[in-house]
Every structure is written in structure tokens, then in C-alpha cells.
Design an enzyme around this catalytic site. Sequence first.
Site, mmCIF file in Angstrom:
data_model
loop_
_atom_site.group_PDB
_atom_site.id
_atom_site.type_symbol
_atom_site.label_atom_id
_atom_site.label_comp_id
_atom_site.label_asym_id
_atom_site.label_seq_id
_atom_site.Cartn_x
_atom_site.Cartn_y
_atom_site.Cartn_z
ATOM 1 N NE ARG A 204 -11.429 -17.795 6.423
ATOM 2 C CZ ARG A 204 -12.297 -17.528 5.446
ATOM 3 N NH1 ARG A 204 -13.425 -16.902 5.700
ATOM 4 N NH2 ARG A 204 -12.028 -17.878 4.204
ATOM 5 C CG ASP B 115 -21.794 -21.269 5.026
ATOM 6 O OD1 ASP B 115 -21.648 -20.074 4.686
ATOM 7 O OD2 ASP B 115 -22.379 -22.107 4.316
#
Length: 366
Positions: free
Chosen positions: A61, A97
Amino acid sequence: MPDTIPAPTSNAPHPGAAAGSRRDLTGAPFLAAVRRERPSRTPVWFMRQAGRSLPEYRELRKGTEMLAACLTPDLACEITLQPVRRYGVDAAILFSDIVVPLKVAGIGVEIVAGTGPVVAEPVRTAADVAALPTLELEAVAPVAEAVRLLTAELGTGPSGTPLIGFAGAPFTVASYLVEGGPSRNHERTKALMHSDPDTWHALLGHLAGITLTFLRAQIAAGVDAVQLFDSWAGALSEREYRRFVMPHSAAVLAGLADAGVPRIHFGVGTGELLTAMGEAGADVVGVDWRIPLDVATRRIGPDKAVQGNLDPSVLFAGTDVVDAEVRRIVAEGKAAPGHVFNLGHGVLPETDPDMLARVVELVHSL
């Protein structure tokens, strides 16, 4: 009560016909448990298993913002696969998310490091609700592509790994929109629901439509189950939940009833809401760590599987404590017609991955 509760609307095609083209996962323990059959072992996976507790995730990430990672198919695929490889869990959960559908619908929301989702223009009036965009199916294409990549990687048959899709429940998503970000007390959210119920129900009805579109796209792309997260529902009384929230969560779950995949419903701090959550229409009810699974089963009802419910903090207490808690939870889970071992909420960032691997091995051995 004169509250107006609109039916959710969705632009997505109905996914029921897609079920026939799903991967053959006959014998997969996770799917057997959620369907209240007899799995070969107690299945286990962890909420937030893909992400911040894994060093390989943090490395991958680097330099990529959270929502960008969720919407980059090959990156979301790799992040989803990392805990499957490391732990041998019985299900993967799509890396995403709860604000992703808001983002792709065109609502101004960002995930701010150290804070969480922050909304550029909070929604607090009838005019604000009326101005909200709908979610077009094409906007979900990056998420659907990640699902297709994953189903090609996760295998078939009893050794294949099911893939769980997910979305935030209308209440939890609404709380971010109304508050403008995370909130400890949800004071603006509760004020709106009580002072202007018509606007409140219009907002949740709109969000239920967005949620349906988002989940239907995942189902059509190949997920094997879905989980509806109502992370903040525990802030409500049962009366508030039944009046202001349950109709909209139930509408989402009912909209997926013939989609051919099991539906899981989970909230935090919802011990007093479990009876109502059991009535909302899911096949499985997730339980946090505050209530034993055998007690939860009596509240939820005998026709639902349960999921849970190790306290994530216990993973820091050492192997003897963890082993004893795992054994207790597996034993209490036998009171339900199906049990999926999980945490009572998500993996905490500083959790030792080796401890999670130990939990998987122990659950499987029992």
C-alpha cells in the site's frame, strides 16, 4: 406512526439468475456452516483480515491512498488474497470500504489517515437528501473486476475459498453522511431521525438503494456470500432500531433474498438488538464479544447461523489465554445450527499475524 419509509431503488439488474454460474464450492466449510449444514470443520475467517496488521499489506500500500487501492482491481485482489495465503482461512473478504459506493456515486468523501471517512458536504436536510446522486452500475466496474480476478484465483470444490462481498448498512453509512465523519455520540444523526423522520427515512431509503446496487454488482461478478456491516447500530435502543433502521436493513436483505448467496448481518454493541437483527432477514447474524454465542443464539432464533466472537484485544493476552477463549467460543457456538468462528470486530492494527495463524490452526483442530 406517520413516518414515510420509501422502498429502496436500484439501477442494478436483479442478480438471481447469476447464481447458476457461480463457482462450485461443494464441501467448503464456510458455506456449509452458513447454510446450517454439517461442515467438515468449524470454519474461521477474520473481519479486517486483509489489511493493516499484515506487513506485506503495508508494503504493497505504500504511496497508494486507501480508496484508490479499493478501486484498483489487481491491487484489491492481491490484498484480499494475502491473508488467505498466510492463514489458510476458510473465506476471503473483498478488500473494500463502506464508503466506496458513496465515492463512486459521486459523493465527496475521503478517508483521512488517523480520522476515518470525512464527508465534504454533510447531509442534514430534505434538500440535501434530494440532491444525493444514485449509484450507476457502471461506476462499480472496478469492484466487480476485482471480484472476477479473485474468483479465478480462489479455486473450486471443497478446497476452494469462498469470497465474501460486503457493504455498509444504511444506518452506519448515514451516520457518516450526517455527522460529516466519525462520531462518538451520533448526536446529529439521532437528532435528525427523531426531529424529522420523513427526511431520515428518505435518506435511508436512498442509501438502501445504493447498497443494493453495490451488493448486486458484487454478486453478479461472483462473490459467494455478502455481509452487511452496521458498525454503529449499537448506539441505538431497540425501539429506535426497529423504527428508524431495521426497515431499511431489511429492505436490503430482502432485495438479495433470491440472489443465491448467504447473507450475513453484523453490528457492534448490538447484544440488545439481536432479536430484531434476527428478524431483519439475514441467514447469519454476527455477534460481537460482549455476549456469549449460546445466549446470542437464544435471542436471534434457532433458524439462523451465528458468526463470532473472540474479543480482538484478547489476541494480545498470550497463547494460554487465547487458546482457552477459542475453545470456549467453539463450544458455545455449538448451540447454534451453524457457527463461523470470527472475531467480535475487526483485527486491530498491532495484532501479531502469528497469533491469528495460531487461532486458525486451533479452530480447525477442534
